[in-house]
Every structure is written in structure tokens, then in C-alpha cells.
Design an enzyme around this catalytic site. Sequence first.
Site, mmCIF file in Angstrom:
data_model
loop_
_atom_site.group_PDB
_atom_site.id
_atom_site.type_symbol
_atom_site.label_atom_id
_atom_site.label_comp_id
_atom_site.label_asym_id
_atom_site.label_seq_id
_atom_site.Cartn_x
_atom_site.Cartn_y
_atom_site.Cartn_z
ATOM 1 N N LYS A 174 0.814 -1.072 0.041
ATOM 2 C CA LYS A 174 -0.161 0.037 -0.109
ATOM 3 C C LYS A 174 0.915 1.236 -0.174
ATOM 4 O O LYS A 174 1.753 1.277 0.782
ATOM 5 C CB LYS A 174 -1.002 0.083 1.160
ATOM 6 C CG LYS A 174 -1.918 -0.969 1.205
ATOM 7 C CD LYS A 174 -2.867 -0.813 2.387
ATOM 8 C CE LYS A 174 -4.257 -1.217 2.401
ATOM 9 N NZ LYS A 174 -5.171 -0.969 3.603
ATOM 10 N N ARG A 308 -19.016 9.042 13.378
ATOM 11 C CA ARG A 308 -20.236 9.828 13.172
ATOM 12 C C ARG A 308 -21.392 8.756 12.946
ATOM 13 O O ARG A 308 -21.146 7.622 13.127
ATOM 14 C CB ARG A 308 -20.046 10.502 11.826
ATOM 15 C CG ARG A 308 -19.424 9.541 10.587
ATOM 16 C CD ARG A 308 -19.401 10.052 9.511
ATOM 17 N NE ARG A 308 -18.668 9.209 8.556
ATOM 18 C CZ ARG A 308 -19.248 7.978 7.928
ATOM 19 N NH1 ARG A 308 -19.969 7.240 8.069
ATOM 20 N NH2 ARG A 308 -18.289 7.291 7.065
ATOM 21 N N ARG A 354 -29.405 0.432 -0.808
ATOM 22 C CA ARG A 354 -29.109 1.987 -1.195
ATOM 23 C C ARG A 354 -29.661 2.002 -2.484
ATOM 24 O O ARG A 354 -29.576 1.720 -3.438
ATOM 25 C CB ARG A 354 -27.603 2.220 -1.074
ATOM 26 C CG ARG A 354 -27.164 2.065 0.184
ATOM 27 C CD ARG A 354 -25.978 2.599 0.427
ATOM 28 N NE ARG A 354 -25.343 2.375 1.768
ATOM 29 C CZ ARG A 354 -23.937 3.163 2.086
ATOM 30 N NH1 ARG A 354 -23.606 4.088 1.404
ATOM 31 N NH2 ARG A 354 -23.643 2.631 3.204
#
Lengths: 469, 78
Positions: A174, A308, A354
Amino acid sequence: MPWMRTSRSPSSRDPMTIKTLFIANRGEIAVRVIRAAKALGIRTVQAASEADTDMLAARMADQVVVLGGAPAAQSYLNIPAVLDAIRSSGADAVHPGYGFLSENADFVEQVERMGVTFVGPTAETIRKMGDKSAARAEAIAAGVPVVPGSTGDVADAQEAQAVAREIGYPVMIKARAGGGGRGIRIAGSADELSSLIPQAKAEARAAFGDDALYLERYIPRARHVEVQVLGDGERVLHLFERECSLQRKRQKVWEEAPAAALPPTTREALCESAVALATRVGYRGAGTLEYLYDEGTGAFFFIEMNTRIQVEHPVTEMITGIDLVQAQLRIAGGEKLWLSQRDIQAKGHAIEVRINAENPDRMFMPSPGTVSALTVPHEDVARFDTMLFAGYKVVPFYDSLIGKLIVYGRDRADALVRLEAALDGLQIEGIATTRSLHKALLGAPDVRAGNVHTTWLEDWMKDRASDPK
Amino acid sequence: MSKQVLAPLPGVFYRRPSPAEPPFAEEGGAIEAGATIGLVEVMKSFYPVEAVEGGTVVKFLVADGDAVDADQPIAELT
């Protein structure tokens, strides 16, 4: 609310200290927050860009404040404009929703400096958990398993091979400066690793101006599982887990609670690990700890925390009967957690799909435009969290999410039956949506069996494209 | 004769591939047919704004980062 299965909240609660809530977001989550605020007797002020003054949340709120132009940089991401709007509205609390400024620690500090309550954790927590290496260090310190990887950057192929011997192949290479899956390579052997490292370095330098690389063990066919927590700054409780393995371009498209693939002892260990980490950082508010689950070995690994409310929070609400957005507001208002872990029981199975304004038949091309007609399933069949109404013009400036169709059943098989009825009962005319994708997914044997992983959906779409029935 | 380059979709218009890079095209510069002169961001996806014909860019009619409608003229060419 009619869609809440049960309400286990005690009838008495502390008086709400928040009088006026400013909603610094748009779309379906703004609608969701206004509903929760109204249920708690809180006055609402809705932020809106110039393109959003007619949106559903703006119609529902007690007051609307225009932030600026349609592009998010001029409105929902424009910190000075948002702070001015909060000040002029006289709000005493701000709900950030998800996305936009919800995980921006600088914004949180400026809100608090104005003497206004931020509905969420402290700026310090957001900063710490938003930094991948700091969050990883906290997880390790809390005894939570993380994906085995290099402790820092690897300088060259030789060092990479030494690290890979310890963490085990296959490994992921990565780029430190990468993100969202960019710049990732997978090496299955030492030879492959030594040839990929120079390539990855050159590409990272070109793409990000930073050629630092690190290694992590690659877990093929991993499932994405995540744990919902609620904290009051001292005590943390979990609300069980969700599975969100069906993803396209690293965006979740279908989420379930509970994660049916987890054995009970694994579920317990997973949820306890989330509580341990969130407790360690003194977590306040609603948060989600994301993990990879390796079904082959039964191991789970913490990857990151979202500080959140999340898009997929409704599936947790359905199985626990707890209204998470109301809980956020009560905690922000200063209430200490009114529940014990024993009070939180998971019952039944929930699925959310969704609904995006995208055309699945045209490579998911965005489909903004006017909704000419709208039929939603009866509330006994499904909950539909949306900002749509007939005649609403879906604007092109923001995320394509226009609604979330949520079903609840006594078990997963029952939830699948209800999902079919819910999709049949949802008709959105005038724009293309991903409803047809979900109809097709419902017919896929792997989805019906729950036999999926994080790259399953993209593989399935590739197979369908090359072999249309 | 003046020609116009139109927005392919509604969204936000950008003149650069990324904030750190130079614009795709400058006023006064020559472009070939099929050249990309900007991007339109629609629901977080980016689509190129392509000139159907070649020519010289006389003027950009939309500022970098501003909202556009589908088929709105973005630049004028000669």
C-alpha cells in the site's frame, strides 16, 4: 415513529438541554435528523445550498439558512459560511450528519469555540481515530486485533521480504499517501513481492508525490463487518454488528444486521473488542468500528473507526429498537447513557438497500433530474428513509444516494421475502435508480445464501457483463 | 465563425484535472477536435468536456468550480 419496531427507551428521560439544532447536511440524513429532533421537542434550523432550498429537509425544518452556491465547496464544505450560519441562527447545537464536515476536527473546534455543542465526539477523538496509524496504535493498545502489517514504511524489496516472512503471504503493498484502494498491489510470493516493490514505488511517486510504501497481510474473500457503539465519554455500549460486504468501488450498496455468518462466540468477542477500543479513547456519541472478517480462520481485524452516524444505521435500529439519532442528541445534550448492555437485545434480521440515482444498465451513470411520480411501499412492509417527493428535482452536485429501503423480518429468510415485496412496492419515475440492481441481487443464489465477500459484487457484475442471460 | 463547447451533463465544471495541475486548455490556445477542455463532476463522478471540433479557445463562459446545466455553453471557439 411508525417504523420503529419497539421502543425500549424508558419513558422518563432527562429534560432536553438542546433548544435549537442546526443541521449542517442535506438529503436523506437531514430529514432523518429533523425527525429525531422533532420527536425530542427540539427546534430545527436547516442549512441549504442555493440548489437545495426546496429540498424535503428545508420544507420540514422550522428555519432555513442558505450557505452559498451549489458546489459543496461553496456551501456544505465552506467552514466560514457554515459557522456564520450557525451564529446567525442562534442554534445551540450542530448535527453534522455523515460526510461533509462530520469528521473535520478543525470544524468541531471552531463550533465549540463559539459555545455551540457539536453532536459527536470531541475534536481530539476525531483527529486521533481519523489518523490511520494513530487509530491502529490505539487498537493494539486496547488489545484489539489489527491486520498484521509492517510497523512503518518498507524501504526496499529486501526489507519488504523480511517483513512479509513475518506477517505471511499474500501481502498487500500500500502507498502511505494512497487511499480508497488506490495504489494497492497484491503479492503472493517473495519473488512477486520483489518485482512489484519498485513498480509500486514509482507509481506512488508519480500519483501521490510520495513513494513511501507499507505492507499488510491480504485477506482474500474477507467480509466487512462493523460494530455500532454508543458512548457518553465514560461508558461505552455496543449495539451489535452489521455486515456490509456487498460493495461497489468501495461503496456499500446493501447492509444487514446482524452479520449472519458470525458464530456466537466470535460475535461476542468482536463486540467486546469494539467496546474496549471505544472505551479506551473515551468515546462520546454514536460511532462505528469497522473490521475485516476472515471466514476461513474465524479471525477478525480492526481497520478503522467512523466517528459519526453512518448511512446504514437503520438496520441496527430495527434489530435493537433503539433510535440512534435520538440517542446522539440525548448524549450531546449531556445525558449519561440510560441503558446497560443487558438492555440492548438484538432480535430478528434487518436489510437495507441503497437506492441511488444511477443507471445500473449504463455503468452506473448518474441520473439527476425530476422525480415525476413516487410510490413507496406500505410502512408495514418497509421503512424508506428518503428525501424524495413527487416533483422533487434530484440535483447533480452531491452524492447519488436518494433513499434507503429497510426491511425487518423475524429471520434472514423472512427479511429477504419482505425485501422483494418492498422493492416491488417502490416506484420512482423520471430518473434511473439502482432498484433494478437490488432486484437482480435478490435472485443471486450467493446473496440468498449470504455467501458474499467484499469483492463478490464486482466479480458478479463482471460475470454478468460477459455472460448476459 | 464561432463554435461552442457544451456541458455533457449537469454538475460542477472544472478546468483542471486536479487542483495541483495546469488547466486542460487556456484562452487563446489551440485545441484539436475531440480534445478535453475540462471536466464536469456529477454526483462525485467526473466526465470529460470534449470539443467536437478543433479551433482556438476565445473565451471560457463558465468559471472553474461553478455549476453548469446539461448543454450549457462552456467555451467559445473560433
